[in-house]
Write a protein that holds these residues in place. Structure first.
Motif, short mmCIF file in Angstrom:
data_model
loop_
_atom_site.label_atom_id
_atom_site.label_comp_id
_atom_site.label_asym_id
_atom_site.label_seq_id
_atom_site.Cartn_x
_atom_site.Cartn_y
_atom_site.Cartn_z
N GLY A 9 6.33 6.80 -3.15
CA GLY A 9 4.96 6.38 -2.88
C GLY A 9 4.11 7.55 -2.41
O GLY A 9 2.96 7.73 -2.84
N LEU A 234 -5.00 -1.22 0.98
CA LEU A 234 -3.60 -1.54 1.31
C LEU A 234 -3.51 -2.42 2.55
O LEU A 234 -2.73 -3.36 2.60
CB LEU A 234 -2.81 -0.24 1.53
CG LEU A 234 -2.43 0.57 0.29
CD1 LEU A 234 -1.80 1.90 0.70
CD2 LEU A 234 -1.45 -0.21 -0.57
N ILE A 235 -4.31 -2.08 3.57
CA ILE A 235 -4.24 -2.83 4.83
C ILE A 235 -4.71 -4.28 4.62
O ILE A 235 -4.04 -5.23 5.02
CB ILE A 235 -5.05 -2.12 5.94
CG1 ILE A 235 -4.34 -0.83 6.36
CG2 ILE A 235 -5.25 -3.04 7.15
CD1 ILE A 235 -5.10 0.01 7.35
N GLY A 238 -2.31 -5.97 2.10
CA GLY A 238 -0.98 -6.05 2.70
C GLY A 238 -0.90 -7.10 3.79
O GLY A 238 0.05 -7.90 3.82
N THR A 239 -1.87 -7.15 4.69
CA THR A 239 -1.81 -8.11 5.79
C THR A 239 -2.02 -9.54 5.29
O THR A 239 -1.37 -10.47 5.78
CB THR A 239 -2.84 -7.77 6.89
OG1 THR A 239 -4.11 -7.55 6.28
CG2 THR A 239 -2.44 -6.55 7.69
N ALA A 242 1.19 -10.45 3.58
CA ALA A 242 2.26 -10.61 4.58
C ALA A 242 2.12 -11.95 5.30
O ALA A 242 3.12 -12.62 5.59
CB ALA A 242 2.23 -9.46 5.58
N THR A 243 0.87 -12.35 5.55
CA THR A 243 0.63 -13.63 6.24
C THR A 243 1.13 -14.79 5.37
O THR A 243 1.65 -15.79 5.89
CB THR A 243 -0.88 -13.81 6.53
OG1 THR A 243 -1.36 -12.59 7.10
CG2 THR A 243 -1.16 -14.94 7.49
N VAL A 249 3.29 -5.32 -0.69
CA VAL A 249 2.75 -4.01 -0.25
C VAL A 249 3.77 -3.28 0.63
O VAL A 249 3.99 -2.07 0.48
CB VAL A 249 1.40 -4.19 0.47
CG1 VAL A 249 0.87 -2.84 0.98
CG2 VAL A 249 0.36 -4.80 -0.45
N THR A 250 4.38 -4.03 1.54
CA THR A 250 5.37 -3.42 2.43
C THR A 250 6.51 -2.81 1.62
O THR A 250 6.92 -1.67 1.86
CB THR A 250 5.94 -4.49 3.39
OG1 THR A 250 4.87 -5.27 3.86
CG2 THR A 250 6.67 -3.86 4.54
N MET A 253 5.50 0.32 -0.31
CA MET A 253 5.38 1.54 0.52
C MET A 253 6.74 2.08 0.96
O MET A 253 6.81 3.21 1.42
CB MET A 253 4.50 1.26 1.75
CG MET A 253 3.05 1.04 1.37
SD MET A 253 1.95 1.13 2.77
CE MET A 253 1.90 2.87 3.10
N LYS A 254 7.76 1.26 0.82
CA LYS A 254 9.10 1.73 1.21
C LYS A 254 9.74 2.58 0.13
O LYS A 254 10.71 3.28 0.35
CB LYS A 254 10.00 0.52 1.50
CG LYS A 254 9.87 0.00 2.92
CD LYS A 254 10.89 -1.09 3.15
CE LYS A 254 10.58 -1.86 4.43
NZ LYS A 254 11.14 -3.20 4.40
#
Lengths: 255, 204, 209
Positions: A9, A234-235, A238-239, A242-243, A249-250, A253-254
């Motif tokens: 990434g 991304l934020i 991603g959030t 994730a919710t 996204v997490t 990014m890994k």
């Protein structure tokens, strides 16, 4: 060639950053006018030098005692501009350094600025000073310089550590107009408390583009902004994902 | 009161530095100049030891040839003292700047950029605190957008969000100042402790 | 000769910077990691040499001050004697020599600790000025600063136990989040500036345009 695990990434990000960077360098070089919002700290530089000229007092410039890094490099752009202006206005500039290598680079920059301003003979080698690489010895020497040479402006731009507070407050006490800036965000509050103008974090790294408007520096600012838009995307994405239990996204990014 | 000459010397220097709070004076000037000299000397000695132990000794005794690059570069730096060949010092300087840039970029990409985003994107927006956190990160980041026209509609919007970010940064700065004052006061207490306990012996 | 003067330093910087940066991503070929390790170690040694030059500059400036009889010139003798004397002592007799240690423990260390402690006075006066609510920003700064100060000391808890909780909340949420936003922004700035050097586009630090 094999990549280190978990860096794919970052590699893609760097490639995209580089492409955007060169794209905007090219556009600026071809004459497209690119805009950068106003940053008060840089506008204040001329005011500070002008004030010193009126008062017949020198400008003091410091990078702090931090090691040679991107903060110092960004600050070099400002130093080049400020020393050129000082040369044109016949105002002395005192630069105090804590690192041997920065001392040498500073000598080159200031001498070159005086040559470009058409005043090579006005360059004073004794005003580009190595003071000490010991933080507290550096601080004590600057307190002395402030009291004895009374600079009218104190410009502190670079990788500062705990000396930021003392230098800024000591400058305030002698009535110097002060501009502080560092990418070391932990030191920014001290500049906010004691300086007239503060360049917060990333603002310092826009120095070259804002002052010089050179294509490659403007290109870098546009690439930086691309990075911020990407981060915002991304934020937010991603959030929200994730919710709802989706870790796309997490996981991305890994990689 | 202490009978140790060392403690007396340390106490005198402590008072000499504090005398600056009243104003510049000969005692402070003496201490300052002494400190600058000692500081430069101490770092020069450390530098010499570092060069000798970390580069010269492995090169000379273990045959680790790669250290010769550092020593040759160092000697090239010293040409700075000789005007006709001063330009040679630029070669290691350019190298140092490059390595510093590589190192800066490396740590910025990894710990300051990527990991910070990674820690944020895992946050679930199911508590008020998490929502506040994410909103603050977004607003603060918006403050650092530079490439836009301030007079356009989008520009006004970014400025508005950035203004919220600016206020959030002020909260952070105030908090940092508030917590640092307490930490710094303990340093003065440390020096006073030395003066009154170790030197004067009036406090137990 | 012109290439040696202007281009070689830049290209060496490009080479050094690229290797150090690439070592973060590339596992094979192994040279990248090894060279990066060497370059980072060389950097420390080169900085030691540069420090010698710095000390030389300090000597020159103080010698000139004495020669030109500039303000406080007589104190320059103190710097010169301390610098030369302490360096000779440290190099010839090592740092373990009792005289070296005595000076370090009873002059250098207390001077250093006391100068650092002066920070407390300066931070107090700076905060007093910054906290005077001149505008919205200063008011927010004041409010958050006072809450955190009261939340960090016993007297704050005695006045109102809630100061502790509020301090915790400020440090964990607004402070941490704003710092994160600033750090991400600064990181991108660092990447931008560093890449300019790694691409060989920066010459300012070597006196070029």
């Amino acid at each position: 060639m094999q990549l280190v695990a978990g860096t794919l990434g970052k590699v893609w990000f760097l490639i995209a950053f580089t492409v955007i960077f060169w794209f905007f360098v090219d556009r600026t070089a071809k004459g497209h006018k690119l805009v950068i919002r106003r940053i008060a700290g840089f506008d204040a530089l001329d005011e500070a030098i002008g004030r010193c000229t009126e008062m017949g007092r020198p400008v003091h410039y410091t990078f702090g005692v931090g090691e040679l890094d991107a903060n110092v490099l960004a600050s070099f752009d400002v130093l080049g501009y400020v020393s050129g202006q000082c040369a044109r206005m016949d105002t002395d500039i005192i630069i105090t350094n804590a690192l041997g290598e920065v001392q040498m680079m500073t000598e080159e920059i200031v001498r070159s600025a005086y040559v470009h301003a058409g005043k090579p003979d006005a360059y004073k080698a004794d005003n580009v000073r190595f003071v000490s690489s010991v933080q507290t010895a550096y601080m004590s020497a600057i307190l002395g310089i402030f009291q004895r040479e009374r600079p009218g402006a104190n410009l502190m731009l670079g990788p500062f550590f705990a000396e930021s507070m003392m230098l800024a407050e000591a400058g305030q006490q002698i009535g110097a107009i002060q501009v502080g800036g560092t990418g070391r965000t932990i030191q920014v509050p001290f500049f906010i408390a004691a300086c007239d103008y503060t360049l917060i974090g990333d603002e310092l790294f826009v120095a070259g583009a804002y002052i010089g408007r050179k294509p490659l520096q403007v290109g870098a600012v546009y690439a930086q902004d691309f990075g911020k838009w990407l981060t915002l995307l991304l934020i937010v994405a991603g959030t929200i994902l994730a919710t709802s239990g989706n870790n796309f996204v997490t996981d991305l990014m890994k990689k | 009161m202490s009978a140790s000459p060392g403690v007396w010397l340390a106490a005198i220097f402590t008072l000499a530095i504090y005398s600056f709070l009243y104003g510049d004076n000969p005692v402070y000037k003496f201490s300052e100049h002494l400190f600058v000299g000692l500081g430069a000397a101490h770092m020069a000695v450390m530098g010499w030891e570092s060069m000798f132990n970390r580069a010269w000794t492995p090169l000379y005794t273990k045959g680790e040839w790669w250290w010769s690059g550092a020593i040759i570069g160092g000697i090239m730096l010293l040409t700075r003292w000789f005007r006709p060949i001063q330009w040679i010092s630029r070669i290691p300087l350019g190298f140092m700047m490059g390595v510093a840039a590589g190192l800066s970029a490396r740590s910025a990409i990894d710990s300051q950029f990527w990991r910070q985003i990674q820690s944020t994107v895992t946050m679930k927006l199911n508590t008020t605190n998490n929502i506040v956190y994410v909103v603050i990160v977004v607003c603060t980041l918006a403050y650092f957008l530079f490439a836009f026209n301030e007079k356009s509609g989008l520009g006004q919007g970014i400025k508005g969000v950035g203004l919220v970010g600016q206020y959030m940064m002020m909260i952070a700065f105030g908090a940092s100042l508030g917590s640092t004052i307490m930490a710094r006061l303990s340093l003065v207490i440390g020096r006073l402790d030395f003066l009154f306990k170790t030197w004067l012996g009036v406090l137990k | 000769m012109k290439i040696l003067r202007s281009s070689v330093p830049i290209w060496l910087g490009v080479f050094g910077g690229s290797i150090v940066l690439l070592a973060m991503f590339i596992k094979i070929p192994v040279h990248v990691g090894l060279w990066s390790k060497w370059f980072l170690e060389w950097r420390v040694i080169l900085a030691s040499f540069a420090l010698t030059l710095g000390a030389g500059n300090l000597l020159r400036i103080h010698a000139n001050r004495i020669r030109m009889k500039r303000e406080a010139w007589m104190y320059s003798y103190v710097t010169i004697v301390a610098l030369i004397g302490y360096t000779v002592l440290g190099i010839l007799f090592k740092r373990t020599h009792p005289v070296y240690s005595f000076i370090f423990d009873n002059a250098y260390s207390p001077l250093s600790a006391t100068v650092f402690s002066i920070n407390a006075f300066y931070i107090s006066s700076a905060c007093y000025r910054a906290f005077r609510a001149r505008n919205g920003h200063a008011a927010v700064l004041l409010l958050s600063g006072v809450i955190v100060m009261l939340g960090s000391v016993g007297i704050g808890y005695a006045i109102w136990p809630g100061f502790n909780t509020m301090t915790q909340w400020i440090m964990n949420y607004p402070n941490s989040a704003a710092m994160r936003g600033m750090n991400i922004g600064a990181a991108l700035g660092i990447i931008g500036v560093s890449l300019r050097v790694i691409f060989g586009l920066e010459r300012g630090h070597l006196g070029g345009e």
